[in-house]
Design a protein around this motif. Structure first.
Motif, mmCIF file in Angstrom:
data_model
loop_
_atom_site.group_PDB
_atom_site.id
_atom_site.type_symbol
_atom_site.label_atom_id
_atom_site.label_comp_id
_atom_site.label_asym_id
_atom_site.label_seq_id
_atom_site.Cartn_x
_atom_site.Cartn_y
_atom_site.Cartn_z
ATOM 1 N N LEU A 1 0.787 -1.126 -0.003
ATOM 2 C CA LEU A 1 0.057 0.199 0.137
ATOM 3 C C LEU A 1 0.771 1.401 -0.105
ATOM 4 N N LEU B 1 -6.225 7.852 1.008
ATOM 5 C CA LEU B 1 -5.255 7.506 1.989
ATOM 6 C C LEU B 1 -5.806 7.278 3.317
ATOM 7 N N PHE B 2 -6.970 7.976 3.765
ATOM 8 C CA PHE B 2 -7.467 7.296 4.809
ATOM 9 C C PHE B 2 -8.093 6.157 4.803
ATOM 10 N N LEU C 1 -6.754 3.595 3.242
ATOM 11 C CA LEU C 1 -5.786 2.811 3.285
ATOM 12 C C LEU C 1 -5.251 2.884 4.787
ATOM 13 N N SER C 2 -5.557 3.720 5.518
ATOM 14 C CA SER C 2 -4.765 3.717 6.810
ATOM 15 C C SER C 2 -5.811 3.078 7.685
ATOM 16 N N LEU C 3 -7.148 3.008 7.440
ATOM 17 C CA LEU C 3 -7.983 1.951 8.129
ATOM 18 C C LEU C 3 -7.845 0.712 7.737
ATOM 19 N N TYR D 1 -4.680 -0.586 7.050
ATOM 20 C CA TYR D 1 -3.790 -0.962 7.798
ATOM 21 C C TYR D 1 -4.097 -1.262 9.286
ATOM 22 N N GLY D 2 -4.822 -0.400 9.893
ATOM 23 C CA GLY D 2 -5.428 -0.563 11.305
ATOM 24 C C GLY D 2 -5.956 -1.880 11.430
ATOM 25 N N GLN D 3 -6.782 -2.458 10.331
ATOM 26 C CA GLN D 3 -7.386 -3.703 10.513
ATOM 27 C C GLN D 3 -6.648 -4.930 10.342
ATOM 28 N N THR D 4 -5.404 -4.388 9.675
ATOM 29 C CA THR D 4 -4.919 -5.974 9.475
ATOM 30 C C THR D 4 -3.400 -5.817 9.878
ATOM 31 N N GLY D 5 -2.868 -4.591 10.094
ATOM 32 C CA GLY D 5 -1.347 -4.521 10.740
ATOM 33 C C GLY D 5 -0.389 -4.630 9.649
ATOM 34 N N THR D 6 -0.942 -4.606 8.530
ATOM 35 C CA THR D 6 0.148 -4.847 7.368
ATOM 36 C C THR D 6 -0.311 -3.988 6.402
ATOM 37 N N THR D 7 0.760 -3.821 5.127
ATOM 38 C CA THR D 7 0.721 -2.970 4.060
ATOM 39 C C THR D 7 0.703 -3.836 2.762
ATOM 40 N N ARG D 8 1.168 -5.120 3.055
ATOM 41 C CA ARG D 8 1.289 -5.715 1.639
ATOM 42 C C ARG D 8 0.067 -6.343 1.535
ATOM 43 N N ALA E 1 -0.571 -10.244 2.480
ATOM 44 C CA ALA E 1 -0.584 -10.107 3.793
ATOM 45 C C ALA E 1 -1.821 -9.895 4.530
#
Lengths: 592, 109
Positions: A152, A198-199, A201-203, A205-212, A215
Motif C-alpha cells: 500500500l 489515504l484515509f 488505506l490507513s483504516l 492498515y489498522g484492521q490488518t496491521g500490514t501494508t502488503r 498479507a
C-alpha cells in the motif's frame, strides 16, 4: 549479505523505470545547458527526438527477452534459460513485483509514451520543453511502478508520483487560459481524492496491521477460507468506500468524474492522451490488485453477489458510469470533450470486466478457484482502449494545432482532403464503438462473455450489467458516427485544417494498425494478457505452485490449453461466440 | 500500556480532523484554504497510521516500523503536493487575478 538487506539484483528488474528517470533528468539538463540559447521550436524538436530515442531504447531493452523467447519458440535456440531468473515477483522485500504483468504493461506504457511524445512534437504549445518531457517520463515511471506495486505504501507513493506529474503537464499549454484552469481543477479533485484514498488505506492498515497485499488478504480471510463481505463491519465499509472513491477519481468513474472533462479539455492534447491512456491503465490495474488481491475477502457474502461488499458498490458505479458517460457525450460539440466523456463510458465497461474478474476469481466453495482469463480480458481491453485512445487524441492534437477549439465540425470534409488518415480515423472510431472484426469488439466481447460466465450466484445481476453495457455501446455509436459523418458527408469549411504533421499521422496509423491486427489475430495478445493477469489475482507463492511455467513469457501460466483454444477458434473464422466457448470449456486450474 | 491514552481517542481525533478537512474542501472558496483543508485530511490519515502502528495488530513477518514509515512518506508527499498546488494556484491567479475556485469556469458542459 544480511538477510534484511536489499538484493542489488532487484535493480535489474526495475531497469526500465531507472532508464526513464535518468532520461528525464538528461532531457532536463540538456535543455538547460546545451540548448539554452536556441529558439523554443528548435528546442522542442531536439528534445522531442531525444525523448523518443530514450523511450525506444527502453522499449527495445524490454522487448529483448521477448524476441529471444519468440526465436526459441520457432526452434532457434538462444540463451533463453536466463530469462525466468529476471522474473522475481518479490522485489525489495515485497514492495514491488517483477512479474509477467509488470513486464507486459511496462512495454505497453513505453509504447504509449512514445506515441505521446510524437504527438507532443506536432505543434509548439509551450516554451518549457525540458520540463515537459521530463514530467512525461516521470509520470511514466509512476505508472510503471504503480502497476508493479504490491504494497500500500508503494502504491500510494507511485499513484501520487504519477498524478503530480500529470497535474503539472495539464497546465503546460501557455497560450490558453483553460489549460491552467484544467490543471487546477485536476489538482483539487485529484488531491482530495487521494486524501480520501489515504484515509481508507490507513483504516485497512489498522484492521490488518500490514501494508502488503497478500498479507492483507490472509489477515482478512477468516479461517474457513470463505469470503465474508462487509456485514456489520463499519470500519471496513468506510475503508472500502474511501478506497473506491480514490480509485473512482483516478479512473474517472461516475460520480467522481467531474474533473475529467475539464482536465481533458484544458490539457494539451498530447497530455490528454497520456492521462486517458496510461494513467487509466495503471489505475485500473492497481484497482484490481487492491480490490481483488488485497481486499478480496470483503467482496461480498458467500451466497449472493449484491450483498454488503465492494462488488455491489462497483456494480452500481459501473452502471452509472457507462450510462452517464455515453449520454453526456451525445451532447458534445467539441471532439476533445466528446472523447473525454467517451473515456468515462469506457471506464464503465472496464468496471464490468473488473467485476467479472473478481467473481471469477473467488470460488465460493471454500478454496479459491482462479480464472485468470476474466482478468486477462480486462487487460486486453485496457491495452486496446489505451492505444486507440491515443490515436483518437492525436486527431484532437491535429485540430488544436490549427484551430482554437476542437469542434467536430472542424473535421468537415477531411475524407476528401486526407483520405488515408480519414479511413484510419474511421477504423479507430469503429473500434471504439466495438464493431467486429476490430480489436475493440473483441475486447468487449471477451470481457462481457467472462462476465456472463462468471459466478453462479450473481449471473442475473451481471446479465443486467452486460445488457446495459450493450445498450450503451449502441448509444455510443451515435456520437462516434458523427465524426465519420463530418469527415465524409459534409463539405469542407472555408478555413479547413492543414495537412497532418507527421507527429499526428504516425500515432493514428500505428494505433489503427494495432486495432486491426489484434482484431484479426486477438489470440497472442489475449493469451499474453491472460498469463499476465495471474500474478494480479493471487499471491505469488500460490501461483507458482499451481501453474507449470509457460514458454511464452517465462512465467507461470495455466498451461497452453486455453490459449490454443483461442487460436483454433479464431482461425476457423468469424464465429467469436464459439471461440469463447472453447476458451471457457478449457478446465480451470486446480486449486492448491 | 494500561495507563496510555486509548486507541479510540486517537481515532476520534483523526476522524474529526478528517471531517473538518473534508468540510473545508467542500465549503471554502479560496484555493489556498482548499489546499490547507486537503493538508488537514492528509494529516488525519497520518495520525491514524501512527496510532494504528502503536496499538494495532502486528502480524508475523511484518517490519517493526511499517506505520511510521508510511507516515513519513505521506508527510513527504503532502509537501510535494503543496508545492505543485501553490504553483498551479499562482498560475491561475496570474490569469484571473483571483484565487477563488468558483471563478475558474471557462469550461462547462
Amino acid at each position: 549479505m544480511p538477510a534484511n538487506f536489499i538484493n542489488l539484483n532487484d535493480f535489474y528488474a526495475i531497469a526500465p523505470e531507472i532508464l526513464f528517470t535518468i532520461w528525464g533528468l538528461l532531457v532536463l539538463t540538456i535543455d538547460f545547458s546545451l540548448l539554452s540559447h536556441k529558439s523554443s521550436e528548435e528546442r522542442g524538436r531536439i528534445l522531442g527526438w531525444l525523448s523518443l530515442t530514450g523511450t525506444l531504447i527502453t522499449l527495445l531493452y524490454m522487448l529483448g527477452p521477448t524476441f529471444k523467447v519468440a526465436l526459441s519458440f520457432y526452434g532457434i535456440e538462444t540463451s533463453a534459460a536466463e530469462i525466468p531468473s529476471q522474473l522475481d515477483p518479490y522485489l525489495f522485500h515485497g514492495a514491488i513485483a517483477g512479474d509477467a504483468l509488470t513486464r507486459c504493461m511496462n512495454i505497453v506504457i513505453a509504447l504509449l509514451l512514445a506515441m505521446v511524445i510524437v504527438i507532443s512534437m506536432s505543434w509548439s504549445f509551450t516554451e518549457h520543453w525540458g520540463e515537459y518531457f521530463a514530467l512525461l517520463f516521470w509520470a511514466g515511471v509512476g505508472m510503471m511502478l504503480l502497476i508493479a506495486s504490491d504494497e500500500l505504501l508503494t502504491l500510494f507513493l507511485t499513484l501520487e508520483m504519477m498524478t503530480l506529474c500529470l497535474y503539472l503537464c495539464t497546465a503546460f499549454e501557455k497560450g490558453r487560459r483553460r489549460s491552467a484552469e484544467g490543471g487546477l481543477k485536476y489538482f483539487v479533485y485529484g488531491s482530495v481524492s487521494s486524501a480520501l484514498f489515504l484515509f481508507g488505506l490507513s483504516l485497512v492498515y489498522g484492521q490488518t496491521g500490514t501494508t502488503r497485499l497478500d498479507a492483507i488478504e490472509s489477515a482478512l480471510l477468516p479461517t474457513s477460507g470463505r469470503v465474508i463481505g462487509l456485514q456489520g463491519n463499519v470500519s471496513a465499509a468506510t475503508a472500502v468506500l474511501l478506497i473506491l472513491v480514490g480509485f473512482g477519481f483516478k479512473v474517472a468513474a461516475v460520480p467522481f468524474h467531474q474533473w475529467a472533462p475539464d482536465a481533458y479539455e484544458g490539457a494539451p492534447s498530447a497530455v490528454t492522451a497520456w492521462i486517458a491512456s496510461g494513467s487509466k491503465i495503471a489505475s485500473f490495474i492497481a484497482m484490481m490488485k487492491v480490490l481483488i488481491h488485497g481486499l478480496g475477502p470483503w467482496a461480498r457474502q458467500p451466497d449472493s453477489l449484491l450483498s454488503p461488499g465492494w462488488i455491489g458498490l462497483v456494480a452500481v458505479i459501473a452502471a452509472a458510469t457507462m450510462t452517464y458517460g455515453n449520454f453526456a457525450a451525445l451532447a458534445q460539440r467539441s471532439l476533445k470533450r466528446m472523447l473525454a466523456y467517451s473515456s468515462i463510458a469506457h471506464a464503465g465497461y472496464i468496471l464490468v470486466g473488473v467485476l467479472a474478474a473478481a467473481v471469477a476469481v473467488k470460488g465460493t466453495s471454500g478454496k479459491p478457484l482462479w480464472n485468470p482469463q476474466a482478468a486477462g480480458a480486462v487487460l486486453y481491453y485496457l491495452v486496446i482502449y489505451g492505444v486507440s485512445t491515443v490515436g483518437a487524441f492525436a486527431v484532437v492534437a491535429w485540430l488544436s494545432r490549427d484551430k482554437d477549439r476542437e469542434d467536430i465540425d472542424d473535421l468537415n470534409g477531411l475524407g476528401f482532403r486526407s483520405p488515408g488518415l480519414a479511413v484510419c480515423i474511421v477504423v479507430l472510431m469503429l473500434s471504439l464503438i466495438g464493431v467486429p472484426p476490430l480489436a475493440g469488439f473483441f475486447g468487449k466481447l471477451y470481457m462481457f462473455m467472462e462476465a456472463l460466465n462468471a459466478g453462479e450466484h450473481g449471473r442475473l445481476a451481471l446479465l443486467w450489467l452486460v445488457a446495459l453495457a450493450l445498450l450503451n455501446s449502441v448509444v455510443s455509436a451515435f456520437y462516434y458516427v458523427r465524426v465519420l459523418k463530418a469527415m465524409f458527408l459534409r463539405q469542407p469549411d472555408k478555413e479547413p485544417i492543414g495537412p497532418a504533421p507527421s507527429g499526428v499521422a504516425w500515432p493514428i496509423v500505428l494505433s489503427t494498425l494495432t486495432v486491426v491486427v489484434f482484431g484479426v489475430f486477438p489470440a497472442p495478445l489475449l493469451e499474453a494478457m491472460g498469463q499476465a493477469a495471474i500474478p494480479m489475482l493471487s499471491s505469488s507463492e500460490t501461483v507458482a505452485t499451481i501453474h507449470p511455467p509457460s514458454p511464452i513469457l517465462g512465467v507461470a501460466s495455466s498451461g497452453g490449453r486455453i490459449g490454443k483454444g483461442v487460436q483454433a477458434g479464431v482461425n476457423s473464422e468469424g464465429k467469436p461466440v464459439l471461440i469463447k466457448e472453447q476458451v471457457l470449456t478449457a478446465p480451470a486450474p486446480q486449486p492448491r | 500500556m494500561n495507563d496510555d491514552i486509548p486507541l479510540t481517542w486517537f481515532l476520534y481525533f483523526a476522524a474529526a480532523t478528517f471531517s473538518i478537512g473534508l468540510f473545508g474542501v467542500l465549503v471554502r472558496r479560496n484555493a489556498i484554504a482548499v489546499l490547507m483543508a486537503i493538508e488537514l485530511m492528509l494529516n488525519a490519515a497520518v495520525v491514524n497510521l501512527v496510532a494504528f502502528w502503536r496499538y494495532g495488530p502486528q502480524p508475523e513477518g511484518e517490519g517493526p516500523l511499517t506505520g511510521v514509515m508510511f507516515a513519513i512518506f505521506v508527510i513527504t508527499i503532502a509537501a510535494a503536493e503543496v508545492a505543485v498546488g501553490i504553483g498551479l494556484i499562482l498560475l491561475c491567479y496570474r490569469r484571473w487575478h483571483a484565487a477563488d475556485v468558483d471563478r475558474y469556469d471557462t469550461m462547462a458542459g
